[in-house]
Design a protein around this motif. Structure first.
Motif, mmCIF file in Angstrom:
data_model
loop_
_atom_site.group_PDB
_atom_site.id
_atom_site.type_symbol
_atom_site.label_atom_id
_atom_site.label_comp_id
_atom_site.label_asym_id
_atom_site.label_seq_id
_atom_site.Cartn_x
_atom_site.Cartn_y
_atom_site.Cartn_z
ATOM 1 N N CYS A 199 0.845 -1.193 0.000
ATOM 2 C CA CYS A 199 0.000 0.000 0.000
ATOM 3 C C CYS A 199 0.878 1.239 0.000
ATOM 4 O O CYS A 199 2.091 1.154 0.155
ATOM 5 N N SER A 200 0.255 2.380 -0.155
ATOM 6 C CA SER A 200 0.979 3.646 -0.074
ATOM 7 C C SER A 200 0.758 4.246 1.315
ATOM 8 O O SER A 200 -0.142 3.819 2.049
ATOM 9 N N ILE A 201 1.541 5.246 1.629
ATOM 10 C CA ILE A 201 1.426 5.889 2.936
ATOM 11 C C ILE A 201 0.029 6.493 3.117
ATOM 12 O O ILE A 201 -0.526 6.473 4.204
ATOM 13 N N SER A 202 -0.560 6.971 2.030
ATOM 14 C CA SER A 202 -1.903 7.556 2.131
ATOM 15 C C SER A 202 -2.974 6.500 2.369
ATOM 16 O O SER A 202 -4.058 6.812 2.844
ATOM 17 N N ASP A 203 -2.676 5.237 2.047
ATOM 18 C CA ASP A 203 -3.590 4.141 2.372
ATOM 19 C C ASP A 203 -3.505 3.796 3.860
ATOM 20 O O ASP A 203 -4.463 3.317 4.450
#
Length: 80
Positions: A56-60
């Motif tokens: 996932c990304s940090i924003s997830d």
């Protein structure tokens, strides 16, 4: 307020806290605090490890939820 969505992402990935701790090398107690959203500080490296393990990304992983009263207090502190 900052929300850490480890619990949500673990469910989505059908993974346990123990699995995440083993994959990331992060202590199970730290993963538990992230899961329960009681952790006060998180190492940037830990965020990276969790994102890689959960694909996932940090924003997830992290979300900012507006809280107008608290946001105003923080703005006042930052501006001083």
């Amino acid at each position: 307020m900052i929300r850490i969505k480890v619990a949500e992402l673990l469910g989505k990935n059908k993974m346990t806290r123990k699995d995440l701790a083993e994959r990331t090398g992060i202590r199970p107690a730290t993963i538990g605090m992230m899961y329960d959203e009681t952790i006060k500080r998180i190492e940037i490296e830990y965020l990276e490890r969790v994102c890689i393990a959960l694909d996932c990304s940090i924003s997830d992983l992290i979300e900012i939820i507006p809280d107008s009263d608290r946001d105003e207090s923080l703005r006042n502190l930052i501006q001083k």
